[in-house]
Motif scaffolding. Structure first.
Motif, short mmCIF file in Angstrom:
data_model
loop_
_atom_site.label_atom_id
_atom_site.label_comp_id
_atom_site.label_asym_id
_atom_site.label_seq_id
_atom_site.Cartn_x
_atom_site.Cartn_y
_atom_site.Cartn_z
N PHE A 14 -3.04 -1.17 -9.86
CA PHE A 14 -3.79 -2.38 -9.66
C PHE A 14 -5.18 -2.32 -8.67
N GLN A 15 -6.24 -2.72 -9.54
CA GLN A 15 -7.29 -3.11 -8.82
C GLN A 15 -7.04 -4.44 -7.74
N THR A 16 -6.70 -5.28 -8.41
CA THR A 16 -5.98 -6.76 -7.98
C THR A 16 -5.15 -7.26 -8.99
N LEU A 17 -3.90 -7.89 -8.16
CA LEU A 17 -3.05 -8.39 -8.90
C LEU A 17 -2.54 -9.52 -8.14
N ASP A 18 -2.59 -10.93 -8.55
CA ASP A 18 -2.32 -11.99 -7.95
C ASP A 18 -1.20 -12.76 -8.66
N LEU A 19 0.02 -12.67 -8.30
CA LEU A 19 0.97 -13.21 -9.04
C LEU A 19 1.51 -14.45 -8.36
N SER A 20 2.05 -15.48 -9.34
CA SER A 20 2.72 -16.64 -8.50
C SER A 20 4.04 -16.91 -9.37
N PHE A 21 5.16 -16.87 -8.75
CA PHE A 21 6.33 -16.72 -9.52
C PHE A 21 6.79 -18.19 -9.85
N SER A 22 7.40 -18.49 -10.91
CA SER A 22 7.98 -19.74 -11.34
C SER A 22 9.31 -19.92 -10.50
N ARG A 78 8.34 7.18 -4.23
CA ARG A 78 8.47 8.40 -4.28
C ARG A 78 7.20 9.38 -4.38
N PRO A 79 6.19 8.90 -3.55
CA PRO A 79 5.01 9.52 -3.76
C PRO A 79 5.03 11.01 -3.52
N ALA A 80 4.09 12.04 -4.03
CA ALA A 80 4.11 13.23 -3.84
C ALA A 80 4.06 13.58 -2.17
N ASP A 81 4.82 14.39 -1.83
CA ASP A 81 4.61 14.79 -0.44
C ASP A 81 5.04 13.62 0.54
N ALA A 82 5.56 12.67 0.00
CA ALA A 82 6.10 11.41 0.92
C ALA A 82 4.55 10.83 1.55
N ALA A 83 3.53 10.99 0.74
CA ALA A 83 2.30 10.64 1.46
C ALA A 83 2.13 9.30 0.82
N LEU A 84 1.87 8.29 1.40
CA LEU A 84 1.59 6.65 1.46
C LEU A 84 0.37 6.64 0.78
N SER A 85 -0.82 7.60 1.18
CA SER A 85 -2.15 7.39 0.68
C SER A 85 -2.03 7.68 -0.73
N ARG A 86 -1.12 8.21 -1.41
CA ARG A 86 -0.96 8.35 -2.78
C ARG A 86 -0.83 6.67 -3.44
N LEU A 87 -0.51 5.98 -2.76
CA LEU A 87 -0.25 4.70 -3.56
C LEU A 87 -1.37 3.90 -3.50
N VAL A 88 -2.51 4.45 -2.78
CA VAL A 88 -3.62 3.60 -2.75
C VAL A 88 -4.68 4.10 -3.96
N ARG A 89 -4.88 2.91 -4.83
CA ARG A 89 -5.91 3.42 -5.91
C ARG A 89 -7.18 4.01 -5.35
N ARG A 90 -7.54 4.98 -6.28
CA ARG A 90 -8.97 5.76 -5.98
C ARG A 90 -9.81 4.76 -6.60
N SER A 91 -10.98 4.58 -5.79
CA SER A 91 -12.19 3.97 -6.33
C SER A 91 -13.35 4.81 -5.80
N ALA A 92 -14.64 4.44 -6.31
CA ALA A 92 -15.80 4.89 -5.91
C ALA A 92 -16.23 4.44 -4.66
N THR A 93 -15.72 3.54 -3.95
CA THR A 93 -16.19 3.14 -2.41
C THR A 93 -15.36 4.01 -1.45
N ASP A 94 -15.91 3.73 -0.31
CA ASP A 94 -15.54 4.54 1.02
C ASP A 94 -14.38 3.73 1.36
#
Length: 182
Positions: A14-22, A78-94
């Motif tokens: 997700f770039q952005t996800l905003d869910l409201s549940f019923s 279960r990200p590779a090497d248990a690296a939480l950084s792998r859960l961050v979506r990569r983008s062109a920004t810093d």
């Protein structure tokens, strides 16, 4: 207690996800690989972490919450090497970080995951009380693996996720059919 909302920013799919549940039953429908499972697992990981952190023997404030979140996210995704950084979506920004916020009736949990592994989680906060009991129910093919699964999961390194283990523990009970003989 019911989940009210989930907000994800640059988290996995997700770039952005905003869910409201019923207040009733919520159903996720969509094409394959659009993030349905990741949204459900994000809710589950946060609630599992809060539940683990609020056990009396583990009370320790923000550090305990951070450690519980890190552990739950690694076990659920279960990200590779248990690296939480792998859960961050990569983008062109810093600015490579992900933000997760979950709100329930009397609970709000929010935190940031940075792509730099030296500070994987920052600013966790939890406002409110006890989390709801939660269970992520994986796909139906998990049932085929149930017999002997718990013993093997606890004894050996496996490729299964903690969500599968939690599901089998929740199933509990005898494995024999009522018409089976000993």
């Amino acid at each position: 207690m019911k989940i009210k909302s989930l907000y994800l920013s640059t988290f996995t799919r997700f770039q952005t996800l905003d869910l409201s549940f019923s207040p009733g039953v919520n159903v996720f429908i969509g094409e394959n690989s659009t993030g349905k499972t990741h949204a459900m697992k994000a809710c589950y990981a946060v609630l599992r972490a809060v539940k683990a952190q609020t056990k009396p023997q583990e009370a320790g404030g923000i550090l305990a919450l951070r450690d519980a979140l890190r552990s739950a996210l690694v076990q659920v995704f279960r990200p590779a090497d248990a690296a939480l950084s792998r859960l961050v979506r990569r983008s062109a920004t810093d600015d490579e970080s992900a933000y997760v916020e979950l709100t329930a009736d009397s609970l709000q949990v929010a935190f940031t995951i940075f792509s730099a592994d030296d500070i994987p989680i920052a600013g966790p906060r939890m406002d409110g009380g006890e989390p709801p009991n939660c269970l992520y129910i994986p796909t139906k093919d998990m049932l085929a693996a149930y017999e002997g699964f718990l013993a093997n999961y606890e004894k050996y390194v496996t490729n299964f996720e903690v969500t599968d283990y939690d599901y089998c523990v929740a199933l509990g009970g005898d494995l024999l059919r009522p018409d089976a003989t000993d």
